[in-house]
Design an enzyme around this catalytic site. Structure first.
Site, PDB file in Angstrom:
ATOM      1  N   CYS A   3      28.816 -70.035  87.559  1.00  0.00           N
ATOM      2  CA  CYS A   3      29.067 -71.003  86.479  1.00  0.00           C
ATOM      3  C   CYS A   3      28.189 -72.242  86.593  1.00  0.00           C
ATOM      4  O   CYS A   3      27.546 -72.652  85.619  1.00  0.00           O
ATOM      5  CB  CYS A   3      30.544 -71.375  86.431  1.00  0.00           C
ATOM      6  SG  CYS A   3      31.170 -72.301  87.860  1.00  0.00           S
TER       7      CYS A   3
ATOM      8  N   HIS B  81      35.383 -74.858  87.963  1.00  0.00           N
ATOM      9  CA  HIS B  81      34.637 -74.111  86.950  1.00  0.00           C
ATOM     10  C   HIS B  81      34.002 -75.079  85.970  1.00  0.00           C
ATOM     11  O   HIS B  81      34.539 -76.163  85.704  1.00  0.00           O
ATOM     12  CB  HIS B  81      35.561 -73.144  86.201  1.00  0.00           C
ATOM     13  CG  HIS B  81      34.823 -72.175  85.318  1.00  0.00           C
ATOM     14  ND1 HIS B  81      33.983 -71.210  85.807  1.00  0.00           N
ATOM     15  CD2 HIS B  81      34.786 -72.043  83.963  1.00  0.00           C
ATOM     16  CE1 HIS B  81      33.477 -70.503  84.810  1.00  0.00           C
ATOM     17  NE2 HIS B  81      33.932 -71.003  83.677  1.00  0.00           N
TER      18      HIS B  81
ATOM     19  N   HIS C 222      29.338 -69.932  79.058  1.00  0.00           N
ATOM     20  CA  HIS C 222      29.578 -70.032  80.507  1.00  0.00           C
ATOM     21  C   HIS C 222      29.427 -68.680  81.184  1.00  0.00           C
ATOM     22  O   HIS C 222      29.400 -67.634  80.538  1.00  0.00           O
ATOM     23  CB  HIS C 222      30.972 -70.616  80.791  1.00  0.00           C
ATOM     24  CG  HIS C 222      32.111 -69.692  80.477  1.00  0.00           C
ATOM     25  ND1 HIS C 222      33.275 -69.666  81.217  1.00  0.00           N
ATOM     26  CD2 HIS C 222      32.281 -68.756  79.508  1.00  0.00           C
ATOM     27  CE1 HIS C 222      34.109 -68.763  80.699  1.00  0.00           C
ATOM     28  NE2 HIS C 222      33.534 -68.210  79.666  1.00  0.00           N
TER      29      HIS C 222
END
Length: 372
Positions: free
Chosen positions: A285, A333, A345
């Site tokens: 990520c 994240h 993402h």
């Protein structure tokens, strides 16, 4: 990003706005595609699974919800460990560079010290050739008054040069000692980070292996239903986020560098997630977001936690394409906002870079890499 923009991204965002695939990432990193049958495993019919009788019934949604919660937990722990691994990796790179720089300074300092010793030796040899008398004594014993006065200045210059030589030698020796101590400290830190990386890597691999094992125990029908539950949970979260009316307040336009970052990130759609990866074939990520902004000419911290700590925070209502949305209380994240309530993402292992709903996961906050 305009709603009428043509191309794959615009179509994806339009679908996101219609709230039909906003559940793409799942509660904690799942995308809209049904989970495939694990590679290497034989296809299992909906009526049976390995070890079960042909009449075995699929697990009810309640049991699958428990499985989904367990998977979310495992993948979240893997994400936290990935951030720790990436942080240790970045520190190791920095410490290695510092060690190389210190090594160069030590070599240069040693060369300087050798030169100073040579100069001191030359002075000693010159004194030996003049009978071992210091210049001042030689001057006092001279019978020539003019020679006495002419030499007085040279004696003072010589004394100052000798004193300077001694001081410079002492400073160089002290510098070499400090360089050696600093290098030893960097080596210790490098070793500590090596251990931290190894521990994080072990934890990542354990959590991913546990998640894959858990999924492999499901029948194909159960895996498909699990994917649907993931979508439904993400859709529910996104719908609740949209119902707050927040999207009506978000109307910021991307900066020039923000547009470049979005273009880079969306060009990676479909590429696999891989922990610790920064492209160009695979990403995690924060690898995706850091590389996108680096491509736009604005380097940012490597990890989602450091992005949250170091980048400027902005209100959600002031969010614009290119800004980064940080998720979960531990900032484990990160995704890039692309406009119209959507993000791009790299979700988690087993998934690919995808477009998803910005509110499909718990939002910690928003950060902006570039200045206004």
């Amino acid at each position: 990003m305009g709603r009428g923009r043509s191309g794959v991204l615009a179509a994806s965002v339009a679908v996101v706005c219609a709230v039909t695939v906003l559940g793409a990432p799942g509660t904690a990193f799942a995308n809209a595609r049904p989970a495939p049958t694990p590679s290497g495993s034989p296809s299992v019919s909906p009526e049976s699974s390995p070890g079960d009788s042909p009449a075995a019934a699929p697990a009810p949604d309640k049991d699958l919800e428990a499985v989904r919660a367990k998977l979310d937990k495992l993948y979240h722990e893997a994400a936290v460990a990935t951030d720790a691994y990436n942080a240790a990796e970045e520190k190791s790179k920095k410490q290695s560079a510092e060690i190389v720089d210190l090594a160069r300074k030590i070599v240069k300092g040693q060369q300087k010290l050798d030169e100073l010793k040579d100069r001191a030796g030359a002075a000693a040899r010159e004194q030996y050739r003049t009978g071992g008398l210091p210049p001042g004594a030689q001057l006092m014993l001279s019978n020539d008054p003019q020679q006495f006065f002419d030499g007085a200045g040279r004696v003072l210059e010589g004394e100052r040069a000798t004193k300077g030589l001694i001081q410079e030698t002492a400073r160089t020796q002290q510098d070499l000692k400090q360089y050696a101590e600093d290098a030893a400290d960097r080596w210790q830190e490098l070793e500590a980070n090596r251990k931290a990386k190894a521990e994080a890597k072990k934890k990542i691999q354990q959590r991913i292996a546990a998640a894959e094992k858990l999924q492999s125990q499901l029948q194909q029908q159960q895996q498909q239903r699990l994917a649907q539950l993931e979508q439904e949970a993400a859709l529910k979260a996104q719908t609740a986020w949209l119902d707050t009316g927040v999207l009506k307040e978000i109307n910021g336009k991307a900066s020039e560098t923000g547009r470049k970052a979005v273009a880079y990130a969306t060009a990676q759609l479909g590429k696999p997630y891989e922990w610790g990866a920064e492209g160009p074939k695979t990403y995690d990520c924060s690898g995706l977001t850091s590389q996108a902004w680096a491509a736009a000419g604005r380097p940012i911290p490597r990890t989602s936690q450091e992005q949250w700590k170091q980048l400027r925070h902005v209100d959600i209502k002031d969010m614009r394409p290119g800004d980064l949305i940080i998720y979960f209380d531990d900032a484990s994240h990160v995704a890039m906002y692309v406009g119209d309530g959507a993000i791009v993402h790299a979700p988690r292992p087993g998934r690919t870079v995808t477009i998803a709903g910005a509110g499909s996961m718990p939002i910690l906050g928003v950060v902006r890499p570039d200045a206004d």
